[in-house]
Write an enzyme that holds these catalytic residues in place. Structure first.
Site, PDB file in Angstrom:
ATOM      1  N   LEU A  75       0.798  -1.217   0.000  1.00 17.30           N
ATOM      2  CA  LEU A  75       0.000   0.000   0.000  1.00 17.30           C
ATOM      3  C   LEU A  75       0.835   1.274   0.000  1.00 17.30           C
ATOM      4  O   LEU A  75       0.308   2.375   0.175  1.00 17.30           O
ATOM      5  CB  LEU A  75      -0.951  -0.007   1.206  1.00 17.30           C
ATOM      6  CG  LEU A  75      -1.912  -1.208   1.263  1.00 17.30           C
ATOM      7  CD1 LEU A  75      -2.795  -1.139   2.495  1.00 17.30           C
ATOM      8  CD2 LEU A  75      -2.763  -1.279   0.006  1.00 17.30           C
ATOM      9  N   ALA A  76       2.143   1.125  -0.169  1.00 18.23           N
ATOM     10  CA  ALA A  76       3.018   2.297  -0.213  1.00 18.23           C
ATOM     11  C   ALA A  76       2.906   2.986  -1.569  1.00 18.23           C
ATOM     12  O   ALA A  76       2.755   2.330  -2.609  1.00 18.23           O
ATOM     13  CB  ALA A  76       4.468   1.895   0.052  1.00 18.23           C
ATOM     14  N   HIS A  77       2.959   4.313  -1.560  1.00 15.18           N
ATOM     15  CA  HIS A  77       2.895   5.076  -2.799  1.00 15.18           C
ATOM     16  C   HIS A  77       4.234   5.019  -3.536  1.00 15.18           C
ATOM     17  O   HIS A  77       5.294   4.818  -2.928  1.00 15.18           O
ATOM     18  CB  HIS A  77       2.547   6.541  -2.505  1.00 15.18           C
ATOM     19  CG  HIS A  77       1.156   6.737  -1.996  1.00 15.18           C
ATOM     20  ND1 HIS A  77       0.834   6.561  -0.667  1.00 15.18           N
ATOM     21  CD2 HIS A  77       0.011   7.090  -2.632  1.00 15.18           C
ATOM     22  CE1 HIS A  77      -0.456   6.803  -0.498  1.00 15.18           C
ATOM     23  NE2 HIS A  77      -0.982   7.123  -1.668  1.00 15.18           N
ATOM     24  N   MET A 111       8.636   4.954   4.991  1.00 13.60           N
ATOM     25  CA  MET A 111       8.847   3.564   4.592  1.00 13.60           C
ATOM     26  C   MET A 111      10.109   3.408   3.761  1.00 13.60           C
ATOM     27  O   MET A 111      10.794   2.377   3.839  1.00 13.60           O
ATOM     28  CB  MET A 111       7.632   3.040   3.818  1.00 13.60           C
ATOM     29  CG  MET A 111       6.337   2.997   4.626  1.00 13.60           C
ATOM     30  SD  MET A 111       6.525   2.200   6.251  1.00 13.60           S
ATOM     31  CE  MET A 111       7.145   0.593   5.772  1.00 13.60           C
ATOM     32  N   GLU A 112      10.429   4.417   2.972  1.00  8.34           N
ATOM     33  CA  GLU A 112      11.655   4.345   2.176  1.00  8.34           C
ATOM     34  C   GLU A 112      12.895   4.346   3.070  1.00  8.34           C
ATOM     35  O   GLU A 112      13.850   3.589   2.831  1.00  8.34           O
ATOM     36  CB  GLU A 112      11.701   5.515   1.188  1.00  8.34           C
ATOM     37  CG  GLU A 112      10.802   5.359  -0.019  1.00  8.34           C
ATOM     38  CD  GLU A 112       9.315   5.498   0.283  1.00  8.34           C
ATOM     39  OE1 GLU A 112       8.500   5.115  -0.568  1.00  8.34           O
ATOM     40  OE2 GLU A 112       8.964   6.004   1.382  1.00  8.34           O
ATOM     41  N   ASP A 126      24.187 -10.946   5.378  1.00  3.60           N
ATOM     42  CA  ASP A 126      24.652 -11.884   4.359  1.00  3.60           C
ATOM     43  C   ASP A 126      26.166 -11.874   4.240  1.00  3.60           C
ATOM     44  O   ASP A 126      26.797 -12.917   4.040  1.00  3.60           O
ATOM     45  CB  ASP A 126      24.011 -11.532   3.018  1.00  3.60           C
ATOM     46  CG  ASP A 126      24.468 -12.462   1.908  1.00  3.60           C
ATOM     47  OD1 ASP A 126      24.295 -13.693   2.059  1.00  3.60           O
ATOM     48  OD2 ASP A 126      24.998 -11.964   0.893  1.00  3.60           O
TER      49      ASP A 126
END
Length: 358
Positions: A75-77, A111-112, A126
């Site tokens: 749902l992120a733009h 969110m970014e 990793d």
């Protein structure tokens, strides 16, 4: 508690309509950490792992992850990012991760920034799993966001209002008296030398009413990223120390020039002149001063004596300069001439040496 914005009236998931929001400059800063062992931290610091270029690889992965956030979070733009920066720090048994995302748009980039930290951290995991499969990635959280109707929100300052929304602090109030201290020292960043200048500058700023956190110590090669990230936070003042000389590794002036909107050559020259009174080699300093938006940026040398000379000059100039940059008409105050309870003067210069160095 207010309703969740990502649910419609029937409780179904939806993408929030941001079409009516104003276009503003938005910044989000997130952090996280990879807890491991002291031996692994040393391997990462010195780039001695079998998988080489650990930090550059993790940085690129974090930036790439931020650019693909809308593909990963349903749902992120799709956000037109202006910039993404990923920076690393070291504790005794942990690598810290800091992600900064910026945009000029109708919705934020929290969110970014969080995705940048998460993907950079997973890449670090990793890279080190062969020597420490028990390494733990965690502590990922938003620590600050700017822009939009709420101004500035900081995790350490925020409460919750009656509607369940996080409270924000005023943009002007939060940024007006904040300061960041950056120390450019490859040896101090590696833990092989003590940072003797950063705490002095932070203490001096604190005694004059600036809110400063711990000095940020970075290797000379990392000063450009650190300066850019600091400028994105839009503090009132950024003071750097170190990396101003003519050594091949000295990069602070170049990194500073890249973020300045306007140079203040008179300030830089006044600091050099003050240093030359006691140390002729102060003339070799390439330090700069200027403004980046409404942030005053000043380079100081990497010695205690050079810092003492520079702060003595700033004592007379900084209050007036900060107020002028913010749009005021401040009348300069007489210098206080002290760092907390400890005066800065000739005794410190003689004890710690006055020659500027990286």
């Amino acid at each position: 508690m207010s309703e969740l914005t990502h649910l419609d009236d029937d409780g179904r998931a939806r993408m929030v309509d941001v079409g009516g929001k104003p276009v503003t400059r938005r910044v989000a800063i997130a952090e996280g950490r990879l807890d491991t062992t002291a031996a692994v931290v040393d391997l990462v610091r010195t780039d001695s792992l079998k998988k080489a270029d650990v930090l550059p690889t993790a940085r690129i992965a974090g930036i790439s992850g931020a650019k693909r956030t809308s593909e990963l979070i349903p749902l992120a733009h799709i956000v037109p990012l202006d910039s993404v920066a990923v920076d690393f720090g070291f504790e005794e048994a942990a690598v810290t991760i800091r992600g900064t995302a910026t945009t000029t748009g109708r919705t934020g980039v929290e969110m970014e920034a969080l995705t940048a930290v998460a993907i950079a951290g997973l890449t670090l995991h990793d890279m080190v799993k062969a020597v420490d499969p028990a390494a733990r990635l965690g502590g990922i959280r938003l620590i600050e966001k700017r822009g939009g109707k709420r101004g500035v929100w900081r995790a350490d300052d925020a409460g919750v209002d009656a509607g369940g929304e996080p409270e924000a602090v005023s943009t002007d109030a939060a940024a007006a008296r904040s300061a960041i201290v950056l120390v450019a020292s490859t040896r101090a960043a590696a833990g092989t030398a003590e940072d003797t200048t950063g705490p002095v500058i932070a203490g001096w700023l604190g005694s004059r009413g600036f809110a400063t956190g711990e000095p940020r110590v970075v290797a000379d090669a990392g000063i450009a990223d650190a300066l850019r990230a600091a400028a994105e936070e839009q503090p009132a003042v950024i003071v750097t120390t170190g990396g101003t000389g003519v050594s091949p590794t000295d990069r602070t002036p170049e990194a500073t020039a890249a973020i300045l909107d306007r140079a203040l050559p008179g300030v830089a020259e006044a600091i050099r002149t003050a240093g030359r009174a006691a140390t002729p080699t102060a003339a070799l300093s390439r330090a700069l001063a200027g403004t980046a938006g409404r942030t005053v940026v000043v380079n100081l040398p990497g010695s205690r004596g050079g810092v003492a000379d520079g702060l003595a000059v700033l004592d007379e100039l900084l209050p007036h300069l900060v107020d002028q940059v913010a749009g005021g008409d401040h009348t300069a105050q007489p210098p206080a001439g002290a760092v907390g309870d400890e005066p800065i003067g000739e005794s410190q210069r003689m004890e710690h040496g006055g020659a500027p160095h990286a």
